[in-house]
Design a protein around this motif. Structure first.
Motif, short mmCIF file in Angstrom:
data_model
loop_
_atom_site.label_atom_id
_atom_site.label_comp_id
_atom_site.label_asym_id
_atom_site.label_seq_id
_atom_site.Cartn_x
_atom_site.Cartn_y
_atom_site.Cartn_z
N GLY A 135 31.64 47.30 35.02
CA GLY A 135 32.00 46.13 35.76
C GLY A 135 32.37 45.07 35.06
O GLY A 135 32.56 44.01 35.87
N ALA A 136 32.68 45.05 33.77
CA ALA A 136 32.79 43.74 33.11
C ALA A 136 34.48 43.32 33.34
O ALA A 136 34.74 42.08 33.15
CB ALA A 136 33.03 43.76 31.58
N GLY A 137 35.35 44.07 33.94
CA GLY A 137 36.65 43.64 34.29
C GLY A 137 37.86 44.09 33.26
O GLY A 137 38.68 43.13 33.19
N LYS A 138 37.63 45.27 32.76
CA LYS A 138 38.49 45.58 31.83
C LYS A 138 39.88 46.13 32.48
O LYS A 138 40.97 45.92 32.17
CB LYS A 138 37.89 47.00 31.18
CG LYS A 138 36.66 46.71 30.36
CD LYS A 138 36.06 47.61 29.61
CE LYS A 138 35.63 48.85 30.51
NZ LYS A 138 34.54 48.54 31.36
N THR A 139 39.78 46.43 33.74
CA THR A 139 41.10 47.15 34.29
C THR A 139 41.92 46.02 34.52
O THR A 139 43.20 46.05 34.42
CB THR A 139 40.56 47.62 35.85
OG1 THR A 139 39.78 48.48 35.62
CG2 THR A 139 41.90 48.46 36.31
N ARG B 177 27.70 46.91 42.32
CA ARG B 177 28.57 46.13 42.00
C ARG B 177 29.45 45.38 42.89
O ARG B 177 30.23 44.59 42.73
CB ARG B 177 29.97 47.50 41.98
CG ARG B 177 29.71 48.29 40.46
CD ARG B 177 30.51 49.46 40.62
NE ARG B 177 31.95 49.20 39.96
CZ ARG B 177 32.32 49.03 38.89
NH1 ARG B 177 31.36 49.02 37.89
NH2 ARG B 177 33.40 48.83 38.37
N ARG C 210 27.67 39.46 40.50
CA ARG C 210 27.16 40.85 40.14
C ARG C 210 25.79 40.69 40.63
O ARG C 210 25.02 39.79 40.47
CB ARG C 210 27.20 41.32 38.75
CG ARG C 210 28.36 41.79 38.37
CD ARG C 210 28.86 43.02 39.41
NE ARG C 210 30.35 43.08 39.77
CZ ARG C 210 31.35 43.57 38.80
NH1 ARG C 210 30.93 43.90 37.63
NH2 ARG C 210 32.45 43.17 39.18
N THR D 188 37.27 35.58 34.04
CA THR D 188 36.01 35.13 32.97
C THR D 188 36.65 34.79 31.75
O THR D 188 38.14 34.99 31.45
CB THR D 188 35.04 36.07 32.64
OG1 THR D 188 35.77 37.15 31.97
CG2 THR D 188 34.63 36.83 34.12
N PRO E 247 31.71 39.51 35.42
CA PRO E 247 32.08 38.38 36.27
C PRO E 247 30.88 37.84 37.19
O PRO E 247 30.10 38.78 37.51
CB PRO E 247 33.24 38.99 37.25
CG PRO E 247 33.62 40.44 36.34
CD PRO E 247 32.36 40.80 35.44
N ASP F 186 34.41 53.05 41.47
CA ASP F 186 34.05 51.49 41.88
C ASP F 186 34.01 51.34 43.43
O ASP F 186 35.05 51.32 44.09
CB ASP F 186 35.09 50.80 41.41
CG ASP F 186 34.89 49.20 41.54
OD1 ASP F 186 33.79 48.77 41.94
OD2 ASP F 186 35.67 48.57 41.39
N GLN G 100 37.52 37.69 29.50
CA GLN G 100 38.97 38.29 29.90
C GLN G 100 40.28 37.45 29.38
O GLN G 100 41.13 37.86 28.85
CB GLN G 100 38.99 38.33 31.50
CG GLN G 100 38.07 39.49 32.00
CD GLN G 100 38.07 39.40 33.43
OE1 GLN G 100 37.86 38.38 34.33
NE2 GLN G 100 38.07 40.68 34.06
N PHE H 74 40.72 35.87 42.16
CA PHE H 74 39.53 35.25 41.53
C PHE H 74 40.15 34.96 40.33
O PHE H 74 40.94 34.87 39.86
CB PHE H 74 38.43 36.55 41.19
CG PHE H 74 38.97 37.61 40.62
CD1 PHE H 74 39.56 37.86 39.47
CD2 PHE H 74 38.98 38.69 41.51
CE1 PHE H 74 39.85 39.09 38.91
CE2 PHE H 74 39.47 40.19 41.11
CZ PHE H 74 39.81 40.16 39.92
N THR H 75 39.20 33.93 39.59
CA THR H 75 39.56 33.55 38.33
C THR H 75 39.08 34.47 37.16
O THR H 75 37.96 34.88 37.43
CB THR H 75 39.07 31.94 37.90
OG1 THR H 75 37.65 31.82 38.48
CG2 THR H 75 39.93 31.05 38.65
#
Ligand code: ADP
Ligand code: MG
Length: 735
Positions: free
Chosen positions: A294-298, A620, A458, A265, A455, A591, A268, A262-263
């Motif tokens: 779910g914001a994509g911190k990982t 999610r 959602r 955000t 992202p 998740d 991010q 994915f691209t």
């Protein structure tokens, strides 16, 4: 006439107020010096102008009055054990009123004929006469009689407010105005009273304006103490040397980005750029990334870790529980693909490896993991806080990532920074939105980045309160709804506040996340004993035989042996279970995009932010999520209002602010003050936002120019009052 000894804020109390009072203050309130006593402020004031006459009392009103005890008789109580003190009081106009005290023998020595006191309580009726039942009372002495306000102090049964007031006045009479720690230009700019005057006025005010002005000034002392402590800490940690990890062109980060399905955000990308720049510096990064569930911190963390690995160093990722650590290791491996398979067949050329390290691993596997960390073989090590903190020697640890550690304090972070020659870069990730004042205090040692967007793709979560008190039939509909989700091929969680079984203790894993949450069980002292909170081990079998019969149920909680936890989690991830009955172990990080339903039982037992975290576990994937907050609390209670607030907004920041309003702030600020008596008495994270913000700017400026506070001994002393002298010394040493 004997010369009076010079006293200052550090003088011991005994020579001034006598041994008995000094011993009592020391034993009961940990007050030992003049300074500690004058900083023991009244908790309220009784305004003589607002006192009521007995003659004018009305049933049901809350009255405060000054009166003299006429009669006090100890009687047996009819219905219960113990003695009742029946008292008749008389006010200046001669009117009389009955009062009763239930703990008669305990208060008998304070309430006897001739004593004058402030009585306050609700006016009731007994034997057709008005009476005050178990009122609060504060005995008065002669000096109180002439003052417009009576100061009421935090006191104990062994030392009364009146005795404290007497000691304070004795001390103030002998104390010359202390030198003011706040620089004159700051006082002028903010219109602040001088310390000596503020101290006198807060104890012995002549008017309402007096104690407001005094408090405003004394709040500044606390705000500056806190902010200076943090500025010193920031200075100390960020001036340590760290290994620079420059971004390598064509390295792992670049390759990873190329393979990403994915691209990123915009958020991010922006936060990633900040972090990449931090890592290149020769001083440690100290950064917090806040982003809703779910914001994509990982992905952000992983890219940072790869930059560190590219520079030839290692990165550690710390999770609060074993379940989460294992899950992180899996998702990092998934995200990395061949880039994370060093030493395996089909690995990419430059590949690194992800090593999991948890307490419950077999001895052999653990030894291998430890060895890999020590030899540098392992580029990325994932484990729990405790394990990595205590046992692991790294060949060359360049960065520590702490995930979902919202209950982690400043001190714990300091411990992780280690004492080695080079400090690791530190990246902290949290899903809990942080109100501004909390960011400026509890997280004051960190720079803060926020991810504000989720992202795309959602799905919205619909949250509904299920009020069993009014709508008992809805309970059955809850389970029907769960069945519907499962029938559509989705999965669901059922969350309970307790594990259950033998001990009735809280979940050890969930503990890491929620023991300090004062919201839990907050209603338990509301009088009627409530039933114990629902427990996983009791609810699960009932559902299996009843409402959810025929569905594939799994059970997850912190008391399970770790390998079993892992097995259950994997089975749920693979869709081999329909419903997971669990404690808050699932609060963070879990998740499973296919899960769309969440039922939270006894929802009123959880904190607002916690409920928000929990529901972040559903929706999610691409299907919309539903979250049902089940409660048997009646309508129009605070508990229900809180749940309505959660149902009414998906704005985590708003909920965090409400949470802060509802919890005792001491718990938040208390995290700064490891175990010592609090030096913060007036400062409020809610009411003093502006002062805290100004104090932060001011403190940063002072520390930038005078990092050892050499030119500001008074300010250094204020820091000591907030964090303790040892800690203050520690910051100053590190500089
Ligand atoms: P959290 O911030 O809660 O830790 P995660 O990092 O676990 O969130 O991300 C949640 C999910 O979103 C993961 O499955 C992750 O792969 C995915 N994800 C992350 N970033 C993006 C993106 N930019 N576009 C699409 N999906 C993303
Ligand atoms: Mg996460």
């Amino acid at each position: 006439m004997s010369a009076e000894p010079d006293i200052d804020l550090l003088s011991p109390l005994q020579p001034i107020i006598g041994k008995r009072a000094a011993d009592a203050l020391s034993a009961q309130l940990e007050i030992n010096t003049v300074g500690e006593l004058v900083r023991h402020y009244p908790r309220k004031y009784v305004d003589r102008g607002k006192l009521t006459d007995i003659a004018g009392l009305e049933i049901g009103e809350h009255a405060t009055l000054v009166a003299q005890v006429e009669k006090a008789v100890l009687r047996d109580m009819r219905a219960r054990r113990g003695k009742l003190l029946a008292v008749v009081i008389r006010d200046e106009k001669g009117a009389q009123l009955d009062c009763t005290f239930f703990n008669g023998h305990k208060v008998q020595h304070l309430i006897h004929p001739g004593v004058r006191a402030v009585f306050s309580g609700k006016v009731g009726v007994f034997n057709r006469k008005l009476q005050l039942t178990h009122p609060q009372f504060e005995p008065l002495d002669e000096t109180d009689e002439i003052r417009p306000f009576i100061s009421v102090y935090p006191a104990t049964a062994k030392i009364t407010s009146q005795e404290i007031a007497r000691c304070v006045r004795q001390v103030l009479d002998m104390l010359d105005d202390p030198s003011d720690p706040l620089p004159a230009e700051l006082r002028r700019a903010e219109g602040l009273a001088e310390l000596g005057r503020a101290l006198r006025r807060i104890h012995v005010p002549e008017s309402e304006a007096d104690f407001h002005a005094a408090r405003n000034r004394l709040v500044w002392d606390e705000a500056i103490g806190v902010q200076l402590a943090l500025a010193l800490r920031r200075h100390a940690t960020s001036s340590r040397p760290a290994a620079p990890c420059p971004l390598r062109p064509g390295g792992l980060v670049a390759e990873f980005d190329e393979r990403l399905p994915f691209t990123l955000t915009e958020g991010q990308r922006a936060v990633g750029t900040e972090i990449a720049a931090d890592l290149e510096r020769t001083h440690p990064m100290n950064r917090l990334v806040q982003g809703d569930v779910g914001a994509g911190k990982t992905v952000i963390a992983l890219r940072a870790m790869l930059q560190v690995v590219d520079a030839g160093r290692q990165a550690a990722l710390l999770a609060p529980t074993e379940v989460l650590a294992a899950q992180h290791a899996r998702s990092l491996r998934n995200l990395l693909g061949p880039l994370g398979q060093a030493g395996e067949l089909g690995a990419a050329e430059r590949a690194t490896s992800v090593t999991l390290l948890t307490g419950s691993m077999g001895t052999k596997a653990k030894r291998k993991a430890l060895l890999d960390a020590q030899s540098g073989e392992a580029g990325i090590v994932v484990g729990t806080h405790a394990l990595i903190q205590d046992h692991v020697g790294f060949a060359d640890l360049g960065m520590v990532v702490v995930d979902e550690q919202h209950r982690f304090g400043v001190e714990q972070r300091d411990a992780l920074r280690g004492r080695g020659e080079l400090a690791p870069h530190m990246l902290v990730m949290t899903a809990t939105p942080i109100p501004r004042t909390v960011a400026m205090t509890v997280y004051g040692d960190l720079e803060i980045s926020a991810l504000r967007e989720l992202p795309g793709g959602r799905s919205p979560i619909a949250t509904t309160v299920v009020p069993l008190a009014e709508k008992p039939s809805w309970f059955e509909r809850v389970w029907r709804r769960v069945r519907e989700e499962v029938a559509q091929g989705h999965q669901a969680y059922v969350v309970c506040p307790r594990v259950g079984g033998d001990t009735g203790k809280a979940d050890p894993d969930a503990d890491l996340v929620d023991t300090d949450d004062p919201d839990i069980g907050a209603d338990s002292d509301e009088g009627t004993a409530r039933r114990p909170p629902l427990a996983v081990l009791e609810v699960a079998p009932k559902l299996a035989e009843g409402a959810l019969e025929g569905l594939r149920l799994g059970v997850l909680h912190g008391k399970l042996p770790p390998d079993e936890k892992d097995t259950v989690m994997r089975a749920f991830e693979r869709g081999e279970l329909d419903v997971l009955v669990a404690t808050t172990v699932i609060e963070v990080g879990v998740d499973v995009p296919n899960s769309t339903g969440m039922v939270i039982l006894d929802a009123d037992r959880f904190g607002l932010s916690q409920l928000h975290q929990l529901r972040g576990r559903v929706g999610r994937g691409s299907a919309p999520g539903v979250c049902l907050l089940v409660t048997d609390m009646p309508a129009a209670t605070t508990a229900r209002e809180r749940l309505d607030a959660v149902a009414g907004t998906t704005d985590g920041f708003e909920l965090a602010r409400l949470d802060l309003e509802l919890r005792r702030e001491g718990d938040v600020l208390g995290a700064m003050q490891s175990g010592r008596r609090s030096g913060l008495k007036l400062l409020s994270l809610l009411r003093h936002e502006e002062i805290i913000a100004k104090a932060q700017v001011y403190s940063a400026d002072i520390v930038a120019h005078d990092p050892e506070l050499r030119g500001h001994p008074g300010l250094a002393a204020l820091v000591g009052e907030v964090v303790g002298d040892e800690e203050r010394a520690a910051y100053l040493d590190k500089v």
